[in-house]
Write a protein that holds these residues in place. Sequence first.
Motif, short mmCIF file in Angstrom:
data_model
loop_
_atom_site.label_atom_id
_atom_site.label_comp_id
_atom_site.label_asym_id
_atom_site.label_seq_id
_atom_site.Cartn_x
_atom_site.Cartn_y
_atom_site.Cartn_z
N GLY A 115 0.81 -1.20 0.00
CA GLY A 115 0.00 0.00 0.00
C GLY A 115 0.84 1.26 0.00
N PHE A 116 0.15 2.36 0.09
CA PHE A 116 0.78 3.67 0.04
C PHE A 116 1.54 3.90 1.35
CE2 PHE A 116 0.23 8.44 0.11
CZ PHE A 116 1.05 8.68 -0.98
N ALA A 117 2.83 4.13 1.23
CA ALA A 117 3.70 4.15 2.42
C ALA A 117 3.38 5.28 3.39
CB ALA A 117 5.15 4.26 1.98
N ALA A 194 -7.22 9.23 -4.27
CA ALA A 194 -6.23 9.96 -5.07
C ALA A 194 -6.43 9.71 -6.58
CB ALA A 194 -4.81 9.58 -4.67
N TYR A 195 -6.93 8.50 -6.90
CA TYR A 195 -7.16 8.13 -8.31
C TYR A 195 -8.65 8.07 -8.63
CZ TYR A 195 -2.30 6.99 -7.72
OH TYR A 195 -0.97 7.09 -7.44
N GLY A 196 -9.45 8.73 -7.82
CA GLY A 196 -10.91 8.65 -7.94
C GLY A 196 -11.46 9.03 -9.30
N SER A 221 -2.88 16.09 -7.79
CA SER A 221 -1.61 15.59 -8.32
C SER A 221 -1.76 14.61 -9.48
CB SER A 221 -0.82 14.88 -7.22
OG SER A 221 -0.45 15.76 -6.21
N LYS A 222 -2.89 13.96 -9.60
CA LYS A 222 -2.98 12.87 -10.57
C LYS A 222 -3.81 13.33 -11.78
CE LYS A 222 -0.47 10.63 -7.66
NZ LYS A 222 -0.85 10.03 -6.40
N ALA A 223 -5.12 13.20 -11.78
CA ALA A 223 -5.91 13.55 -12.97
C ALA A 223 -5.75 15.03 -13.35
CB ALA A 223 -7.38 13.22 -12.75
N LEU A 229 2.82 21.15 -7.72
CA LEU A 229 2.36 22.28 -6.93
C LEU A 229 1.89 21.89 -5.54
CD1 LEU A 229 0.43 24.41 -9.54
CD2 LEU A 229 2.47 25.06 -8.28
N ARG A 230 1.64 20.61 -5.32
CA ARG A 230 1.28 20.10 -4.00
C ARG A 230 -0.04 20.68 -3.47
NH1 ARG A 230 2.27 16.55 -4.22
NH2 ARG A 230 2.51 15.92 -2.06
N VAL A 231 -1.12 20.26 -4.07
CA VAL A 231 -2.44 20.63 -3.56
C VAL A 231 -3.33 19.40 -3.47
CG1 VAL A 231 -4.41 22.21 -3.72
CG2 VAL A 231 -2.26 22.81 -4.83
C1 LIG Z 1 -0.32 10.03 -5.15
C2 LIG Z 1 -1.07 9.53 -3.98
C3 LIG Z 1 -1.53 10.35 -2.95
C4 LIG Z 1 -1.33 11.81 -2.80
O1 LIG Z 1 -0.37 12.44 -3.39
P1 LIG Z 1 -0.19 14.02 -3.18
O2 LIG Z 1 0.68 14.38 -4.29
O3 LIG Z 1 0.36 14.23 -1.82
O4 LIG Z 1 -1.57 14.63 -3.28
C5 LIG Z 1 -2.26 9.80 -1.93
N1 LIG Z 1 -2.55 8.51 -1.91
C6 LIG Z 1 -2.15 7.68 -2.88
C7 LIG Z 1 -2.53 6.25 -2.80
C8 LIG Z 1 -1.38 8.15 -3.93
O5 LIG Z 1 -0.94 7.29 -4.85
#
Ligand SMILES: *Cc1c(COP(=O)(O)O)cnc(C)c1O
Length: 364
Positions: A115-117, A194-196, A221-223, A229-231
């Motif tokens: 999972g996400f560390a 995060a990938y919603g 950060s994703k879509a 920019l970190r939001v």
């Molecule tokens: C990328 C990611 C995030 C958040 O990333 P930020 O850049 O800090 O918004 C959160 N959870 C998961 C599972 C991710 O892959």
Amino acid sequence: MQPRDLSDHSPYVPGRGVEEVARDRGLDPDDLIKLSSNENPHGPSPAAVEAIHEHADRVHQYPKSSHTDLTAKLAAKWDVPTEQVWVSPGADGSIDYLSRAALEPGDAVLAPTPGFAYYGMSARYHHGEVSEYALSPDDDFAQDAETVLTAYGGERIVYLTSPHNPSGSVMPLDEVRAIADATAEETLVVVDEAYGEFTEVDSAVPLTAERDDVAVLRTFSKAYGLAGLRVGYCVVPEAWGEAYARVNTPFAASELGCRAALAALDDEEHVAESVETARWAREYIADELDAPTVESAGNFVLAEVGDAERVAEEAQERGVIIRDCTSFGLPSHVRISTGTREGTCEAVDRLNETLSDLELGARP
Ligand SMILES: *Cc1c(COP(=O)(O)O)cnc(C)c1O
């Protein structure tokens, strides 16, 4: 003099950057296809870039109205009161805010493995403990209430990731409800979306209106293509709204970040195109890669390739940067982010060459 004992804290291992790899290998950065960090291959929305330019000469001021406006816009988007939207530096920032708001020293969080560390890292920074529930490659990392509840032991926070990183599997909303119903009154169920945007599964945000024990993480950060920019933000239960002022790092979501996020929210076409490309590319990878893959609802695909470290290394020689999942506890898997159509096709070709060469080389 030393810092406190941090031996329990594992360092975060990010995917490698283009410039870094190009320098190491003596390659031209323009020849590299970077598919290791689930970034948006289309880049940011042009409207967001324009907003950054437009506000560049105002960065001597602290972000104030931009933060208020972004919070209001997100609240309207999700139809929740503004108090329930916690804007943060990335969704990672929201994870910290939740740790600060929820954890007394020694309190535990329950998180998925692999999972996400950052769930566990943040809990430990805040003097908390970490327990884990296992998702298994044997059933394609299927997520259901039973898997989580079997491992549950009264933790203060339970983290669910849907779509899950690194597998791309989803947790249906009924299962989220079942988990929230079965866990203690003092347990907050946090659904990390995060990938919603990439999935067709319903968001858990409406649950934050129905009940007082679910929070949802979202990010630009994703879509939305604004990773640099970190939001991000968290939609919290009503009773948690007031805690924000007590736990947030002042002005941590930057002026340009908030301005760009505001503009990106209005550029629906950019998000729609990004989602469409990711959906196409994850199918393409699953169909064309010469390795077993896991069905993904995200902008990445997990593939089983044997020696992940070796494959990632050899792929880099061929100019494709992918994520070796050894640090996730999956030494046989790599995670391949979806690229543009052209980039994805080229990357799959080069990865198939890599796999085929390694297989030939391995023969006696
Ligand atoms: C990328 C990611 C995030 C958040 O990333 P930020 O850049 O800090 O918004 C959160 N959870 C998961 C599972 C991710 O892959």
